[in-house]
Design a protein around this motif. Structure first.
Motif, PDB file in Angstrom:
ATOM      1  N   LEU A 144       0.832  -1.200   0.000  1.00  0.00           N
ATOM      2  CA  LEU A 144       0.000   0.000   0.000  1.00  0.00           C
ATOM      3  C   LEU A 144       0.867   1.252   0.000  1.00  0.00           C
ATOM      4  N   HIS A 145       1.932   1.213   0.806  1.00  0.00           N
ATOM      5  CA  HIS A 145       2.836   2.366   0.861  1.00  0.00           C
ATOM      6  C   HIS A 145       3.538   2.572  -0.478  1.00  0.00           C
ATOM      7  N   GLY A 146       3.956   1.463  -1.099  1.00  0.00           N
ATOM      8  CA  GLY A 146       4.642   1.561  -2.390  1.00  0.00           C
ATOM      9  C   GLY A 146       3.762   2.130  -3.486  1.00  0.00           C
ATOM     10  N   SER A 188      -8.374  -3.209   1.527  1.00  0.00           N
ATOM     11  CA  SER A 188      -7.166  -3.004   2.325  1.00  0.00           C
ATOM     12  C   SER A 188      -7.116  -1.593   2.892  1.00  0.00           C
ATOM     13  N   LEU A 189      -7.470  -0.614   2.074  1.00  0.00           N
ATOM     14  CA  LEU A 189      -7.459   0.774   2.537  1.00  0.00           C
ATOM     15  C   LEU A 189      -8.539   1.014   3.593  1.00  0.00           C
ATOM     16  N   ARG A 190      -9.680   0.345   3.461  1.00  0.00           N
ATOM     17  CA  ARG A 190     -10.728   0.491   4.472  1.00  0.00           C
ATOM     18  C   ARG A 190     -10.269  -0.117   5.799  1.00  0.00           C
ATOM     19  N   LEU A 191      -9.586  -1.254   5.722  1.00  0.00           N
ATOM     20  CA  LEU A 191      -9.053  -1.867   6.939  1.00  0.00           C
ATOM     21  C   LEU A 191      -7.988  -0.968   7.564  1.00  0.00           C
ATOM     22  N   TRP A 192      -7.179  -0.320   6.747  1.00  0.00           N
ATOM     23  CA  TRP A 192      -6.162   0.618   7.238  1.00  0.00           C
ATOM     24  C   TRP A 192      -6.816   1.766   8.003  1.00  0.00           C
ATOM     25  N   ALA A 193      -7.977   2.233   7.527  1.00  0.00           N
ATOM     26  CA  ALA A 193      -8.693   3.309   8.221  1.00  0.00           C
ATOM     27  C   ALA A 193      -9.193   2.841   9.583  1.00  0.00           C
ATOM     28  N   VAL A 194      -9.703   1.609   9.657  1.00  0.00           N
ATOM     29  CA  VAL A 194     -10.162   1.068  10.940  1.00  0.00           C
ATOM     30  C   VAL A 194      -8.979   0.922  11.897  1.00  0.00           C
ATOM     31  N   ALA A 204      -2.770   4.635  -3.169  1.00  0.00           N
ATOM     32  CA  ALA A 204      -3.694   4.980  -4.255  1.00  0.00           C
ATOM     33  C   ALA A 204      -4.977   4.146  -4.166  1.00  0.00           C
ATOM     34  N   GLU A 205      -6.113   4.793  -4.422  1.00  0.00           N
ATOM     35  CA  GLU A 205      -7.405   4.106  -4.447  1.00  0.00           C
ATOM     36  C   GLU A 205      -7.524   3.265  -5.714  1.00  0.00           C
TER      37      GLU A 205
END
Length: 439
Positions: free
Chosen positions: A341-343, A355-361, A347-348
């Motif tokens: 995700l960092h690499g 994965s990004l939604r889990l990162w927000a949680v 980006a959406e």
């Protein structure tokens, strides 16, 4: 020189093959693979076409997650550890209270490696290099002992202190470290024991017998450690109870017998340091309460705090993977590692959405200061109370992550409600009379 890559293989209990034979079989199997992924476990279903391996080996774990990417077998030095797991659980050592005649539980003794602790090391996720540093600390202490380094010149005590708030995994890390050492040092120490002492229970129960009972308990520890082929690990949980007892005794709030008990324990710990096969692991929930005399004896003192966002994400990602593997969340979908995700610059995209939604949680959980214990409980609460339930359909990954967010919100509301229910201490004057309405 190639970097070492540790491989841990569980030998089936019924297997009669020697460790050297199994090391060769495991090595031959791994050398045929195109890549090795650190942090993964290969189960017997993956080597159905290798009957000799399947007959003797239950699973193979590729360790050393500090290797950040997959490696080929030829670019690393495979260090293979073969071990069997004890199936019988802990034995309770009891002692007799000389005043009441009551049999009291003194300690739980585990034969290691233990089935109960299998996979515990891999499941623990912390920020930084906490696991790696504790492991290297012990390996270095043993190496200096082997080299005959004089401990009066270069000092080490073989005492580790982990401190921090409850629920952050301190005791679990001690148990996992003991298990890991029993596996890694199996060639040097064919036998290993973990002796769990509950300091809080010890001192609340046995003040009347003071140091005599403490000495008896550590006589048992030294008896176990008297075998030079036995690795002896002592876990003292809630060691802050020592500080409370000693401080209260010196202030005249507890009998002097309490002070003798604590001093006896510190003396016994000093005696253990003379044994090259003994290590003391201690935990404390109250950092400022740990006795300075004990702190001074600890070589390694590390705070274990609530998971930061990155650790929280990896914990929740592991929970999601487990639930998908067991069919509780379906169908199975990919959750990206944080480095991916960092690499991508966060980006959406359709592939990265879950994965990004889990990162927000995970960020919300870390900001709220959730402990590791509370964080691992969220997936259960999400399924039980917040996920859509239907006999015809199963919870999808995105639905489950939304349920995780709802479970987190509910958890924080419940915590706030508990705080509101706490009684408020009313102010008192110097005569201990409650002051009402300012009078």
């Amino acid at each position: 020189m190639s970097r070492p890559l540790h491989i841990e293989a569980v030998q089936i209990i019924q297997s009669q093959a020697s460790k050297d034979t199994l090391k060769n079989i495991v090595r031959a199997y791994l050398m045929k693979l195109s890549k090795l992924s650190p942090g993964t476990t290969i189960t017997s279903s993956s080597y159905e076409d290798t009957p000799e391996l399947k007959e003797h080996v239950q699973s193979i774990t590729i360790c050393d997650t500090e290797h950040e990417t997959d490696v080929t077998p030829n670019e690393v030095e495979l260090v293979i550890h073969i071990y069997t797991m004890d199936q019988y659980g802990a034995e309770t050592d009891t002692m007799t209270d000389g005043t009441s005649g009551e049999e009291v539980s003194a300690a739980d003794v585990w034969a290691l490696p233990a089935d109960e602790f299998h996979g515990l090391w891999e499941s623990l996720i912390y920020d930084g290099r906490l696991k790696e540093d504790t492991l290297r600390y012990v390996e270095t202490a043993l190496d200096l002992t082997d080299r005959g380094v004089n401990p009066l010149i270069v000092g080490w005590s073989r005492v580790v202190l982990l401190h921090g708030p409850p629920g952050t995994g301190k005791t679990s890390l001690c148990r996992a470290l003991a298990q890991k050492l029993a596996v890694r040092l199996g060639d040097r120490f064919p036998r290993a024991r973990l002796i769990e002492i509950n300091a809080h229970g010890l001192f609340s129960k046995w003040f009347s017998e003071s140091g005599k009972l403490v000495a008896k308990l550590f006589d048992r520890v030294r008896e176990i450690a008297s075998d030079p082929r036995m690795l002896c690990l002592v876990l003292v949980d809630e060691v802050e109870s020592l500080a409370h007892a000693r401080r209260a005794a010196m202030a005249g709030l507890e009998p002097s017998d309490a002070l003798r008990a604590v001093n006896a324990l510190l003396t016994q710990l000093d005696r253990l340091r003379r044994l090259p096969n003994a290590l003391v692991l201690a935990t404390s929930n109250l950092t400022t309460a740990v006795d300075v005399a004990f702190v001074d004896r600890a070589d390694l003192k590390r705070r274990v705090g609530p998971p930061a966002p990155r650790a929280a994400y990896e914990i929740l990602r592991g929970c999601c993977e487990e639930l998908m593997a067991r069919g509780a969340v379906a169908p199975r979908e990919l959750l990206f590692a944080l480095r991916i995700l960092h690499g991508s610059g966060w980006a959406e995209s359709d592939h990265a959405r879950t994965s990004l939604r889990l990162w927000a949680v995970a960020n919300s959980a870390a900001a709220a200061g959730l402990s590791g214990r509370a964080l691992r409980r969220l997936p259960f609460l999400a399924l039980a109370l917040h996920a859509p339930r239907s006999a015809q359909t199963r919870t999808t990954l995105l639905e489950f992550i939304e349920a995780l967010s709802a479970a987190l919100k509910c958890h924080l509301e419940d915590e706030a409600a508990l705080l509101e229910d706490e009684p408020v201490t009313k102010p008192q004057n110097k005569n201990n009379e409650i002051i009402l309405n300012g009078h």
